[in-house]
Design a protein around this motif. Structure first.
Motif, PDB file in Angstrom:
ATOM      1  N   ASP A 198       2.415   7.535  -6.298  1.00  0.00           N
ATOM      2  CA  ASP A 198       1.194   7.749  -5.526  1.00  0.00           C
ATOM      3  C   ASP A 198       1.068   6.764  -4.369  1.00  0.00           C
ATOM      4  O   ASP A 198       0.174   6.889  -3.531  1.00  0.00           O
ATOM      5  N   ARG A 199       2.002   5.807  -4.303  1.00  0.00           N
ATOM      6  CA  ARG A 199       2.043   4.851  -3.190  1.00  0.00           C
ATOM      7  C   ARG A 199       3.343   4.986  -2.388  1.00  0.00           C
ATOM      8  O   ARG A 199       3.759   4.050  -1.718  1.00  0.00           O
ATOM      9  N   VAL A 200       3.956   6.154  -2.442  1.00  0.00           N
ATOM     10  CA  VAL A 200       5.194   6.398  -1.715  1.00  0.00           C
ATOM     11  C   VAL A 200       4.999   7.583  -0.765  1.00  0.00           C
ATOM     12  O   VAL A 200       4.511   8.642  -1.178  1.00  0.00           O
ATOM     13  N   VAL A 201       5.354   7.400   0.504  1.00  0.00           N
ATOM     14  CA  VAL A 201       5.292   8.480   1.485  1.00  0.00           C
ATOM     15  C   VAL A 201       6.530   9.350   1.317  1.00  0.00           C
ATOM     16  O   VAL A 201       7.664   8.847   1.401  1.00  0.00           O
ATOM     17  N   VAL A 202       6.333  10.645   1.077  1.00  0.00           N
ATOM     18  CA  VAL A 202       7.454  11.565   0.841  1.00  0.00           C
ATOM     19  C   VAL A 202       7.363  12.746   1.808  1.00  0.00           C
ATOM     20  O   VAL A 202       6.365  13.469   1.821  1.00  0.00           O
ATOM     21  N   THR A 203       8.409  12.922   2.598  1.00  0.00           N
ATOM     22  CA  THR A 203       8.496  14.074   3.511  1.00  0.00           C
ATOM     23  C   THR A 203       9.821  14.806   3.370  1.00  0.00           C
ATOM     24  O   THR A 203      10.077  15.763   4.107  1.00  0.00           O
ATOM     25  N   VAL A 204      10.665  14.363   2.447  1.00  0.00           N
ATOM     26  CA  VAL A 204      12.010  14.915   2.321  1.00  0.00           C
ATOM     27  C   VAL A 204      11.984  16.413   2.053  1.00  0.00           C
ATOM     28  O   VAL A 204      12.907  17.147   2.439  1.00  0.00           O
ATOM     29  N   ASP A 263       0.830  -1.205   0.000  1.00  0.00           N
ATOM     30  CA  ASP A 263       0.000   0.000   0.000  1.00  0.00           C
ATOM     31  C   ASP A 263       0.865   1.256   0.000  1.00  0.00           C
ATOM     32  O   ASP A 263       0.558   2.222  -0.693  1.00  0.00           O
ATOM     33  N   TRP A 264       1.947   1.221   0.813  1.00  0.00           N
ATOM     34  CA  TRP A 264       2.833   2.381   0.915  1.00  0.00           C
ATOM     35  C   TRP A 264       4.279   1.942   1.062  1.00  0.00           C
ATOM     36  O   TRP A 264       4.596   1.121   1.923  1.00  0.00           O
ATOM     37  N   ILE A 265       5.141   2.494   0.232  1.00  0.00           N
ATOM     38  CA  ILE A 265       6.581   2.438   0.511  1.00  0.00           C
ATOM     39  C   ILE A 265       6.891   3.640   1.397  1.00  0.00           C
ATOM     40  O   ILE A 265       6.498   4.770   1.094  1.00  0.00           O
ATOM     41  N   VAL A 266       7.568   3.381   2.511  1.00  0.00           N
ATOM     42  CA  VAL A 266       8.020   4.460   3.401  1.00  0.00           C
ATOM     43  C   VAL A 266       9.543   4.418   3.378  1.00  0.00           C
ATOM     44  O   VAL A 266      10.172   3.707   4.161  1.00  0.00           O
ATOM     45  N   PRO A 267      10.163   5.156   2.470  1.00  0.00           N
ATOM     46  CA  PRO A 267      11.608   5.062   2.285  1.00  0.00           C
ATOM     47  C   PRO A 267      12.378   6.025   3.185  1.00  0.00           C
ATOM     48  O   PRO A 267      11.817   6.993   3.726  1.00  0.00           O
ATOM     49  N   HIS A 268      13.659   5.741   3.326  1.00  0.00           N
ATOM     50  CA  HIS A 268      14.557   6.728   3.926  1.00  0.00           C
ATOM     51  C   HIS A 268      14.498   7.982   3.082  1.00  0.00           C
ATOM     52  O   HIS A 268      14.619   7.938   1.852  1.00  0.00           O
ATOM     53  N   GLN A 269      14.298   9.118   3.741  1.00  0.00           N
ATOM     54  CA  GLN A 269      14.088  10.379   3.040  1.00  0.00           C
ATOM     55  C   GLN A 269      15.439  11.092   2.837  1.00  0.00           C
ATOM     56  O   GLN A 269      15.775  12.040   3.538  1.00  0.00           O
ATOM     57  N   ALA A 270      16.192  10.620   1.860  1.00  0.00           N
ATOM     58  CA  ALA A 270      17.519  11.182   1.605  1.00  0.00           C
ATOM     59  C   ALA A 270      17.510  12.159   0.442  1.00  0.00           C
ATOM     60  O   ALA A 270      18.089  13.238   0.514  1.00  0.00           O
ATOM     61  N   ASN A 271      16.850  11.757  -0.623  1.00  0.00           N
ATOM     62  CA  ASN A 271      16.922  12.495  -1.880  1.00  0.00           C
ATOM     63  C   ASN A 271      15.729  12.065  -2.718  1.00  0.00           C
ATOM     64  O   ASN A 271      15.492  10.866  -2.897  1.00  0.00           O
ATOM     65  N   LEU A 272      14.975  13.005  -3.224  1.00  0.00           N
ATOM     66  CA  LEU A 272      13.767  12.664  -3.977  1.00  0.00           C
ATOM     67  C   LEU A 272      14.084  11.856  -5.222  1.00  0.00           C
ATOM     68  O   LEU A 272      13.305  10.989  -5.625  1.00  0.00           O
ATOM     69  N   ASN A 276      17.313  15.178   4.949  1.00  0.00           N
ATOM     70  CA  ASN A 276      17.775  13.846   5.357  1.00  0.00           C
ATOM     71  C   ASN A 276      18.040  13.869   6.860  1.00  0.00           C
ATOM     72  O   ASN A 276      19.000  14.475   7.321  1.00  0.00           O
ATOM     73  N   THR A 277      17.194  13.209   7.622  1.00  0.00           N
ATOM     74  CA  THR A 277      17.371  13.142   9.079  1.00  0.00           C
ATOM     75  C   THR A 277      17.925  11.797   9.513  1.00  0.00           C
ATOM     76  O   THR A 277      17.738  11.374  10.653  1.00  0.00           O
ATOM     77  N   SER A 278      18.605  11.110   8.602  1.00  0.00           N
ATOM     78  CA  SER A 278      19.299   9.860   8.897  1.00  0.00           C
ATOM     79  C   SER A 278      18.367   8.850   9.562  1.00  0.00           C
ATOM     80  O   SER A 278      17.300   8.558   9.031  1.00  0.00           O
ATOM     81  N   ALA A 279      18.729   8.327  10.723  1.00  0.00           N
ATOM     82  CA  ALA A 279      17.932   7.279  11.366  1.00  0.00           C
ATOM     83  C   ALA A 279      16.543   7.743  11.757  1.00  0.00           C
ATOM     84  O   ALA A 279      15.649   6.921  12.007  1.00  0.00           O
ATOM     85  N   ALA A 280      16.331   9.044  11.811  1.00  0.00           N
ATOM     86  CA  ALA A 280      15.014   9.572  12.191  1.00  0.00           C
ATOM     87  C   ALA A 280      14.051   9.645  11.016  1.00  0.00           C
ATOM     88  O   ALA A 280      12.846   9.832  11.217  1.00  0.00           O
ATOM     89  N   SER A 281      14.535   9.492   9.790  1.00  0.00           N
ATOM     90  CA  SER A 281      13.697   9.848   8.641  1.00  0.00           C
ATOM     91  C   SER A 281      12.497   8.927   8.454  1.00  0.00           C
ATOM     92  O   SER A 281      11.391   9.397   8.165  1.00  0.00           O
TER      93      SER A 281
END
Length: 325
Positions: free
Chosen positions: A271-277, A247-256, A282-287
């Protein structure tokens, strides 16, 4: 067949008050808002205030997660905190969180796998719960990367931000199928031969200083897309699932661009990817826990959704996990 699953009870996050827009870098670097947006997708990030520690961010995220779950610190058996920017060489930053939330028993410790840290921490917490060594574990990713930046290096210092996210996992019975809620599978990897692609040039044993971040951006990009997609596919296969089930990929937010290329390689639409970058950098382990908390709070992620989380960081270390929310 009945099995023990590590099921999410709640999540929370915290971002420092100070917001740094891309334009702020224009005064000191040969860069621009347009240059940063086009190459990274980042528009702004948060920086910790003077005297604000990684533990401070983690504690606020922990309290937010407890409130979201309807629990107190006394309900937590363990804390696994992922960070590459601890308050001190020792003791662990996790023990500070333990005391702050009123958790007087159990155990608390840090793990370090840089940007892949949350996946490593969640894998560890899942193993502890499944093996019966804990009932309820808080998994935290917290970073103050603004403390290890070379502010003259425009290729790196514009990428990173500070923040913390927390997820609470609790043991629950499942049927042993992919329809169960909770952590369904994980995949961890590392390869030390790529050390020089992303590292910090200091440490207690080498220089006696914290050092600053060094990165070969193009090479990291090349490795990231291939390794993230492969790890994601492995995690899905271990759960008896495929990319079509996600339903959703929640990736490490390093680079769009990395996020888009990885999703494309896996055949998953954006449309199935969570993006907050764009808002956090890039907040490393917090992303990943930050993205999880933001998406859950907005209703983007709903109970029963199948999530694929994936991350890569210095080491190189990378991994993925499937989780039914």
């Amino acid at each position: 067949m009945s099995v023990t699953r590590a099921v999410t009870m709640g999540c929370g996050h915290y971002l420092p008050v100070r917001v740094v827009e891309n334009a702020e870098f224009e005064a000191t670097l040969d860069t621009s808002d347009q240059w940063i947006r086009e190459r990274t997708g980042i528009e702004r990030r948060h920086f910790a205030a003077e005297g604000e520690l990684t533990s401070d961010l983690a504690i606020k995220a922990a309290f937010a997660a407890l409130e979201n779950a309807g629990l107190t610190g006394a309900d937590i058996d363990g804390i696994v905190l992922a960070t590459a920017t601890p308050d001190e060489t020792f003791p662990s930053t996790a023990t500070k969180v333990q005391t702050a939330i009123g958790m007087t028993g159990g155990y608390a410790f840090d793990v370090q796998a840089v940007c892949a840290g949350f996946i490593y921490a969640m894998t560890t917490a899942n193993a502890l719960i499944v093996s019966g060594q804990a009932k309820t574990i808080m998994v935290i990713g917290a970073e103050t990367f603004s403390r290890i930046m070379d502010w003259s290096d425009r290729a790196t210092c514009v990428l990173f931000g500070d923040g913390a996210g927390a997820v609470i996992l609790r043991a629950a019975e499942g049927d042993g199928t992919a329809a169960d809620r909770g952590v369904l599978s994980t995949d961890l990897n590392s390869d030390g031969q790529f050390h020089d692609l992303l590292y910090v040039d200091g440490g207690p044993s080498s220089t006696g200083t914290a050092g600053v971040l060094r990165m070969e951006g193009r090479e990291v990009f090349r490795h990231a897309v291939h390794k993230l997609a492969a790890s994601g596919e492995t995690a899905l296969e271990r759960a008896g699932l495929s990319a079509a089930d996600v339903d959703w990929i929640v990736p490490h937010q390093a680079n769009l661009r990395i996020i888009r290329k990885t999703a494309e390689k896996m055949g998953v639409g954006m449309d199935r990817v969570v993006v907050t970058v764009q808002d956090h950098g890039n907040t490393s382990a917090a992303s990943i826990p930050l993205a999880l908390s933001v998406a859950a709070a907005s209703g983007q992620i709903a109970r029963g959704d199948l999530l694929l989380m994936e991350a890569i960081g210095g080491g190189l270390a990378w991994g993925a996990a499937t989780l039914r929310w």
